[in-house]
Design a protein around this motif. Structure first.
Motif, PDB file in Angstrom:
ATOM      1  N   ALA A 127       8.021   5.353  -9.832  1.00  0.00           N
ATOM      2  CA  ALA A 127       8.538   5.009  -8.501  1.00  0.00           C
ATOM      3  C   ALA A 127       7.408   4.998  -7.476  1.00  0.00           C
ATOM      4  O   ALA A 127       7.340   4.110  -6.615  1.00  0.00           O
ATOM      5  CB  ALA A 127       9.619   6.006  -8.089  1.00  0.00           C
ATOM      6  N   ASN A 128       6.503   5.978  -7.567  1.00  0.00           N
ATOM      7  CA  ASN A 128       5.374   6.011  -6.634  1.00  0.00           C
ATOM      8  C   ASN A 128       4.444   4.821  -6.859  1.00  0.00           C
ATOM      9  O   ASN A 128       3.867   4.281  -5.909  1.00  0.00           O
ATOM     10  CB  ASN A 128       4.596   7.317  -6.785  1.00  0.00           C
ATOM     11  N   THR A 129       4.292   4.434  -8.109  1.00  0.00           N
ATOM     12  CA  THR A 129       3.458   3.270  -8.416  1.00  0.00           C
ATOM     13  C   THR A 129       4.052   2.010  -7.802  1.00  0.00           C
ATOM     14  O   THR A 129       3.346   1.182  -7.219  1.00  0.00           O
ATOM     15  CB  THR A 129       3.335   3.106  -9.942  1.00  0.00           C
ATOM     16  N   THR A 174      11.546  12.180   0.841  1.00  0.00           N
ATOM     17  CA  THR A 174      12.932  11.707   0.957  1.00  0.00           C
ATOM     18  C   THR A 174      13.225  10.641  -0.094  1.00  0.00           C
ATOM     19  O   THR A 174      14.266   9.995  -0.037  1.00  0.00           O
ATOM     20  CB  THR A 174      13.190  11.103   2.352  1.00  0.00           C
ATOM     21  N   GLY A 175      12.304  10.461  -1.033  1.00  0.00           N
ATOM     22  CA  GLY A 175      12.442   9.392  -2.016  1.00  0.00           C
ATOM     23  C   GLY A 175      12.256   9.884  -3.434  1.00  0.00           C
ATOM     24  O   GLY A 175      13.142  10.517  -4.012  1.00  0.00           O
ATOM     25  N   SER A 176      11.075   9.629  -3.990  1.00  0.00           N
ATOM     26  CA  SER A 176      10.871   9.874  -5.418  1.00  0.00           C
ATOM     27  C   SER A 176      11.008  11.342  -5.792  1.00  0.00           C
ATOM     28  O   SER A 176      11.270  11.655  -6.956  1.00  0.00           O
ATOM     29  CB  SER A 176       9.500   9.338  -5.856  1.00  0.00           C
ATOM     30  N   LEU A 177      10.836  12.254  -4.828  1.00  0.00           N
ATOM     31  CA  LEU A 177      11.001  13.674  -5.147  1.00  0.00           C
ATOM     32  C   LEU A 177      12.422  13.967  -5.614  1.00  0.00           C
ATOM     33  O   LEU A 177      12.649  14.892  -6.403  1.00  0.00           O
ATOM     34  CB  LEU A 177      10.660  14.533  -3.918  1.00  0.00           C
ATOM     35  N   PHE A 178      13.380  13.169  -5.131  1.00  0.00           N
ATOM     36  CA  PHE A 178      14.789  13.363  -5.495  1.00  0.00           C
ATOM     37  C   PHE A 178      15.343  12.197  -6.320  1.00  0.00           C
ATOM     38  O   PHE A 178      16.549  12.127  -6.560  1.00  0.00           O
ATOM     39  CB  PHE A 178      15.638  13.520  -4.227  1.00  0.00           C
ATOM     40  N   GLY A 179      14.479  11.268  -6.698  1.00  0.00           N
ATOM     41  CA  GLY A 179      14.967  10.091  -7.407  1.00  0.00           C
ATOM     42  C   GLY A 179      15.681   9.106  -6.496  1.00  0.00           C
ATOM     43  O   GLY A 179      16.455   8.267  -6.969  1.00  0.00           O
TER      44      GLY A 179
END
Lengths: 347, 347
Positions: A288-290, B249-254
């Motif tokens: 997702a970060n990529t 607020t994003g990839s940390l929680f999917g």
């Protein structure tokens, strides 16, 4: 303890002649300095690599010059760092005046361990020497698939835009995101220029960058001998961020804040690791970060007016490593040579 | 789902006449709106208090106007919010389209519970309606002696200074520090102005604040109908902070990021509580924060050029509550009245 550079005024603010030096030779000078301070070769190599990375990434105030400055204090180390308290996600480390990059590596390891167990690890470090760029540590966290964050404070040296009275430290912040390739990292002061620039310009006599520092009355100045504080970036928003970092490196761990930060040894550091698999076990945060990074790179390429954090530094580092040599001011090279011969007293 | 205000161009950009309305009456209009949407009185009161606080603190774009705008969607609520995953310090909440302040309160409670057990609680919320100012939630965390942090993202509406291509959201951030008195709180967008200003100015036809928004080509514009994105504060540093908030607020929680944030329901929120007694059981973080705040207030008073975060808003709120009435634009009052009578369809 005073760790400010001497304020002797130079009469000739002309840049000294530089010499091109092989990177391997610079690394060797730093490793030998570490050996002279009692480190083993492996630890010395890690310290040298850390400061070299700052230099190669285009942050000389956090590179060789900082190594030359900070290495004066290497013999003061009483390490190794020690965990003095651990509860839940929190770990508190007394670094026993260890050399900065080694203290930080110790904290990174502890943060990762807690994050693997509980989802997050927060490590506060006190009583340590200082380091160069923060991003080498957050990138080490991201290399484990975790979101890494690091910050530290300093003595009260930062004023909000328009202000004269320093209460907050310069409070740099770094974070690194795991991706499918190299971590995406950012490394920023919350002041418009780091205090290291002030120390180095006092040494060289060169004028400071404009509108980055103020004198005791709060007037912006480019005179390194008149300047006393650095201006916080981003007006009230940057100031708010600096205040948050002050508490994350301060009262959250019982460390000093504001005017109570009165020495290097009372300066707080925070290292945070967050494991995205806890909240989203079925998703790939690195992927997702990529994807986000790719969208940002495409936008930056279309606009042509901005860059992603870290991209410039990585490009500079790659070019320097390909070249194999970098330009080093003659006086700095002389300082590094003296250190490598065990001279920890000359400035 | 589209939640943008209509872009009908008004021909007369003159500010409409305002009327002074008792605060209690405005609160009553909002509570009755909530009752009409199926909330009980107690929940309606909390929603009304939340938006009223934004209005009284001098953030009208997060106050009554936002209530009038957001309340169109109140009947869409499918709540209550539900914890769909919990592991370690992490909690993930599906808010089932609950009204924003109620979703946030649910998250705050969950964050505090985890922080008490493990030192930190991180709660991600998705599928919620929106709220006004974030600081009411971080202050609720700080009222328990914890450091509170909150952030959320939005659709890709923010461009870095000099850019045209929006990838990041407007990504506001709030934090609140426990003190011996009221929490010390900050509430800031990472853009120079919130998108709410753009929506409201499209409605009124009034020009936007200068240098805060750009059109699709990246040219700064004060025309609310030409503007499409908000400019991120603080150049590359502000952009880096926005990127960090995007991942928190994003990839940390999917949760979605960048162009994948395509609706209100796919917008991520994060609430964080940190307990300073874990790392420093023998120290009083509230006392330390109070001491820092006192140093900052003394410095601000000496300089006379800057303020502490939150101080202006609290002063405005106190003055308004003493006065007992506030000025409300006539058309806005009419909208609030219609809502309170159960009209959730008119704009």
């Amino acid at each position: 303890m005073s760790d400010t550079a001497p304020s002797t005024r130079r009469t000739s603010p002309v840049a000294p002649a530089s010499v091109r030096v092989p990177i391997a030779e610079l690394s060797d000078l730093m490793v030998r300095t570490c050996l002279a301070a009692g480190l083993n070769h492996r630890a010395g190599r890690r310290v040298a690599d850390h400061f070299l990375t700052g230099e190669l990434r285009g942050k000389p105030s956090h590179g060789l010059a900082k190594f030359a400055f900070e290495s004066r204090f290497f013999p003061l180390r009483q390490g190794p760092p020690e965990i003095v308290r651990q509860r839940g996600v929190f770990t508190v480390v007394d670094a026993h005046r260890e050399i900065g990059p080694l203290s930080a590596e110790f904290a990174v390891t502890a943060a990762i361990e807690r994050a693997r167990r509980l989802g997050v690890g927060l490590v506060g470090v006190i009583n340590t020497q200082r380091y160069g760029v923060l991003s080498t540590f957050t990138e080490a966290i991201a290399a484990h698939g975790l979101l890494g964050i690091a910050a530290n404070t300093s003595r009260a040296e930062a004023v909000p835009a328009g202000g004269a009275s320093a209460v907050l430290g310069v409070n740099p912040l770094s974070f690194a995101l795991p991706t499918l390739g190299e971590p995406l990292s950012a490394d920023m002061g919350t002041t418009l220029a780091p205090m290291g620039v002030l120390w180095e310009h006092r040494r060289s006599g060169n004028p400071l960058p404009e509108q980055c520092f103020v004198d005791a009355e709060g007037s912006p100045t480019s005179d390194p001998h008149a300047a006393s504080s650095a201006i916080v970036f981003g007006d009230h928003r940057g100031f708010a961020l600096s205040l948050l970092l002050q508490t994350l490196t301060g009262s959250l761990f019982g460390f000093p804040m504001g005017s109570d930060v009165d020495s290097t040894w009372g300066t707080g550091y925070a290292f945070i690791a967050l494991d995205p698999t806890f909240a989203a076990p079925d998703q790939d945060a690195a992927a997702a970060n990529t994807r986000l990074a790719e969208q940002l790179r495409a936008a930056a390429a279309a606009d042509g007016t901005w860059r992603l954090p870290g991209d410039r530094g990585r490009a500079l580092e790659a070019a320097a490593r390909t070249n194999g040599t970098i330009a080093v001011p003659g006086p700095l090279l002389a300082r590094l040579s003296a250190r490598s011969a065990g001279d920890f007293t000359s400035d």
